[in-house]
Design a protein around this motif. Structure first.
Motif, PDB file in Angstrom:
ATOM      1  N   PRO A   1       0.820  -1.226   0.000  1.00 28.53           N
ATOM      2  CA  PRO A   1       0.000   0.000   0.000  1.00 28.53           C
ATOM      3  C   PRO A   1       0.844   1.262   0.000  1.00 28.53           C
ATOM      4  N   VAL A   2       0.205   2.347  -0.374  1.00 29.26           N
ATOM      5  CA  VAL A   2       0.884   3.644  -0.352  1.00 29.26           C
ATOM      6  C   VAL A   2       1.073   4.079   1.100  1.00 29.26           C
ATOM      7  N   ARG A   3       2.275   4.455   1.446  1.00 24.96           N
ATOM      8  CA  ARG A   3       2.545   4.919   2.802  1.00 24.96           C
ATOM      9  C   ARG A   3       2.212   6.408   2.918  1.00 24.96           C
ATOM     10  N   THR A   4       1.375   6.735   3.876  1.00 26.94           N
ATOM     11  CA  THR A   4       1.011   8.142   4.087  1.00 26.94           C
ATOM     12  C   THR A   4       1.786   8.773   5.233  1.00 26.94           C
ATOM     13  N   LYS A   5       2.472   7.936   5.994  1.00 24.40           N
ATOM     14  CA  LYS A   5       3.241   8.443   7.116  1.00 24.40           C
ATOM     15  C   LYS A   5       4.476   7.589   7.317  1.00 24.40           C
ATOM     16  N   VAL A   6       5.593   8.236   7.576  1.00 20.25           N
ATOM     17  CA  VAL A   6       6.844   7.533   7.821  1.00 20.25           C
ATOM     18  C   VAL A   6       7.131   7.561   9.313  1.00 20.25           C
ATOM     19  N   GLU A   7       7.254   6.407   9.912  1.00 24.11           N
ATOM     20  CA  GLU A   7       7.546   6.321  11.335  1.00 24.11           C
ATOM     21  C   GLU A   7       9.037   6.563  11.566  1.00 24.11           C
ATOM     22  N   ARG A   8       9.318   7.414  12.527  1.00 29.82           N
ATOM     23  CA  ARG A   8      10.714   7.702  12.860  1.00 29.82           C
ATOM     24  C   ARG A   8      11.339   6.457  13.502  1.00 29.82           C
ATOM     25  N   PRO A   9      12.438   5.951  12.949  1.00 26.96           N
ATOM     26  CA  PRO A   9      13.056   4.744  13.512  1.00 26.96           C
ATOM     27  C   PRO A   9      13.685   4.996  14.879  1.00 26.96           C
ATOM     28  N   VAL A  10      13.700   3.975  15.675  1.00 29.25           N
ATOM     29  CA  VAL A  10      14.362   4.049  16.970  1.00 29.25           C
ATOM     30  C   VAL A  10      15.673   3.283  16.865  1.00 29.25           C
ATOM     31  N   TRP A  11      16.777   4.010  16.919  1.00 28.25           N
ATOM     32  CA  TRP A  11      18.083   3.399  16.726  1.00 28.25           C
ATOM     33  C   TRP A  11      18.636   2.889  18.054  1.00 28.25           C
ATOM     34  N   LYS A  12      19.253   1.724  18.007  1.00 29.23           N
ATOM     35  CA  LYS A  12      19.850   1.150  19.211  1.00 29.23           C
ATOM     36  C   LYS A  12      21.086   1.946  19.624  1.00 29.23           C
ATOM     37  N   TYR A  13      21.845   2.392  18.636  1.00 31.69           N
ATOM     38  CA  TYR A  13      23.059   3.153  18.925  1.00 31.69           C
ATOM     39  C   TYR A  13      22.975   4.518  18.236  1.00 31.69           C
ATOM     40  N   CYS A  14      23.339   5.567  18.947  1.00 39.04           N
ATOM     41  CA  CYS A  14      23.339   6.931  18.398  1.00 39.04           C
ATOM     42  C   CYS A  14      24.682   7.592  18.718  1.00 39.04           C
ATOM     43  N   PRO A  15      25.751   7.145  18.069  1.00 38.42           N
ATOM     44  CA  PRO A  15      27.090   7.678  18.389  1.00 38.42           C
ATOM     45  C   PRO A  15      27.213   9.176  18.154  1.00 38.42           C
ATOM     46  N   GLN A  16      26.383   9.732  17.276  1.00 40.05           N
ATOM     47  CA  GLN A  16      26.482  11.162  16.990  1.00 40.05           C
ATOM     48  C   GLN A  16      26.164  12.021  18.220  1.00 40.05           C
ATOM     49  N   HIS A  17      25.430  11.444  19.175  1.00 44.32           N
ATOM     50  CA  HIS A  17      25.088  12.192  20.373  1.00 44.32           C
ATOM     51  C   HIS A  17      26.187  12.111  21.446  1.00 44.32           C
ATOM     52  N   GLU A  18      27.145  11.248  21.234  1.00 46.88           N
ATOM     53  CA  GLU A  18      28.169  11.020  22.258  1.00 46.88           C
ATOM     54  C   GLU A  18      29.412  11.887  22.074  1.00 46.88           C
ATOM     55  N   VAL A  19      29.625  12.396  20.865  1.00 45.73           N
ATOM     56  CA  VAL A  19      30.824  13.188  20.585  1.00 45.73           C
ATOM     57  C   VAL A  19      30.818  14.474  21.410  1.00 45.73           C
ATOM     58  N   LEU A  20      31.813  14.642  22.247  1.00 43.25           N
ATOM     59  CA  LEU A  20      31.960  15.829  23.100  1.00 43.25           C
ATOM     60  C   LEU A  20      30.737  16.054  23.996  1.00 43.25           C
ATOM     61  N   LYS A  21      30.038  14.979  24.308  1.00 44.97           N
ATOM     62  CA  LYS A  21      28.787  15.073  25.064  1.00 44.97           C
ATOM     63  C   LYS A  21      28.965  15.769  26.406  1.00 44.97           C
ATOM     64  N   ASN A  22      30.019  15.461  27.109  1.00 39.73           N
ATOM     65  CA  ASN A  22      30.218  16.002  28.451  1.00 39.73           C
ATOM     66  C   ASN A  22      31.220  17.153  28.503  1.00 39.73           C
ATOM     67  N   ALA A  23      31.552  17.690  27.346  1.00 39.81           N
ATOM     68  CA  ALA A  23      32.529  18.789  27.304  1.00 39.81           C
ATOM     69  C   ALA A  23      31.931  20.065  27.885  1.00 39.81           C
ATOM     70  N   SER A  24      32.717  20.767  28.664  1.00 39.03           N
ATOM     71  CA  SER A  24      32.285  22.055  29.196  1.00 39.03           C
ATOM     72  C   SER A  24      32.375  23.108  28.097  1.00 39.03           C
ATOM     73  N   GLN A  25      31.803  24.280  28.349  1.00 40.38           N
ATOM     74  CA  GLN A  25      31.859  25.342  27.350  1.00 40.38           C
ATOM     75  C   GLN A  25      33.305  25.750  27.073  1.00 40.38           C
TER      76      GLN A  25
END
Length: 235
Positions: free
Chosen positions: A20-44
């Motif tokens: 069928p034609v998809r009318t909505k795309v569900e946002r995937p839930v990723w097990k790993y998100c390394p892009q959020h970890e880079v310099l995550k805890n770095a101070s200003q």
């Protein structure tokens, strides 16, 4: 412009694919998100150091100062760039940073000064074409790549980012984030809230650099040949 026969077209493709034609795309839930970890805890302060190091890699001058000393720093950078002519956005933040009066006094020092005027688009482009120096403000700054995010606005013409020979970008220290991930998140939140997103969002990493197939670096092909980032202690 009106889209015609869209449903028939999509239904025919869906039929051929057996689904069928998809009318909505569900946002995937990723097990790993390394892009959020880079310099995550770095101070200003740590992010500032990362930005400073990366500026060396992209041939960009890095300066750090306070709001109180910003006019003196700008005066020095403009002189180092040869003065002649300066063009700026029409932006209330220049007043906040304490440099509005310094800008208005530039003609007294023999430097032509022009402020972007949304009512005179052709004159804006003419002034940007002949300007030696453009001064802008970063909305968000990516430490990992030393990238300034510049957004268009009626008072902030996009040609300001390309036509002047040199560029000075004012960077509030609080605007520095780890990487592109945070910029994408900010834009997505704006869209989700129904806020208007600028028609042009430029991610600028230092002066214009291009390399041919033999990796010969050419500076200034499609933008400023020199760039200075001025980080302002605004916290």
């Amino acid at each position: 412009m009106t889209i015609q026969n869209r449903d028939e077209f999509l239904n025919q493709i869906a039929k051929s694919l057996g689904r069928p034609v998809r009318t909505k795309v569900e946002r995937p839930v990723w097990k790993y998100c390394p892009q959020h970890e880079v310099l995550k805890n770095a101070s200003q302060d740590e992010l500032v150091e990362v930005l400073k190091q990366q500026c060396e890699n992209i041939h960009t001058t890095f300066v750090q100062t306070t709001t109180a000393d910003l006019p003196n720093v700008l005066h020095q950078v403009v002189n180092d760039y040869g003065g002649e002519s300066v063009i700026t956005w029409k932006d209330d933040r220049f007043e906040k940073f304490g440099v509005k009066k310094w800008m208005e006094n530039l003609p007294e020092n023999g430097i032509h000064f022009y402020e972007w005027n949304p009512d005179t688009p052709e004159e804006n482009i003419r002034q940007a074409e002949k300007a030696n120096i453009g001064i802008t403000i970063s909305e968000m700054t990516l430490a990992e790549s030393a990238t300034a995010m510049l957004t268009s606005h009626p008072n902030r013409g996009r040609t300001m980012n390309f036509l002047p020979q040199k560029v000075i970008v004012l960077i509030p220290k609080s605007s520095i984030v780890p990487r592109m991930t945070q910029a994408a998140q900010k834009i997505r939140k704006q869209i989700e809230k129904g806020q208007q997103v600028p028609s042009c969002i430029l991610f600028m990493s230092g002066p214009s650099n291009s390399a041919d197939i033999e990796s010969v670096l050419i500076v200034g092909v499609h933008g400023p040949v020199k760039a200075t980032y001025i980080v302002i202690e605004d916290q």
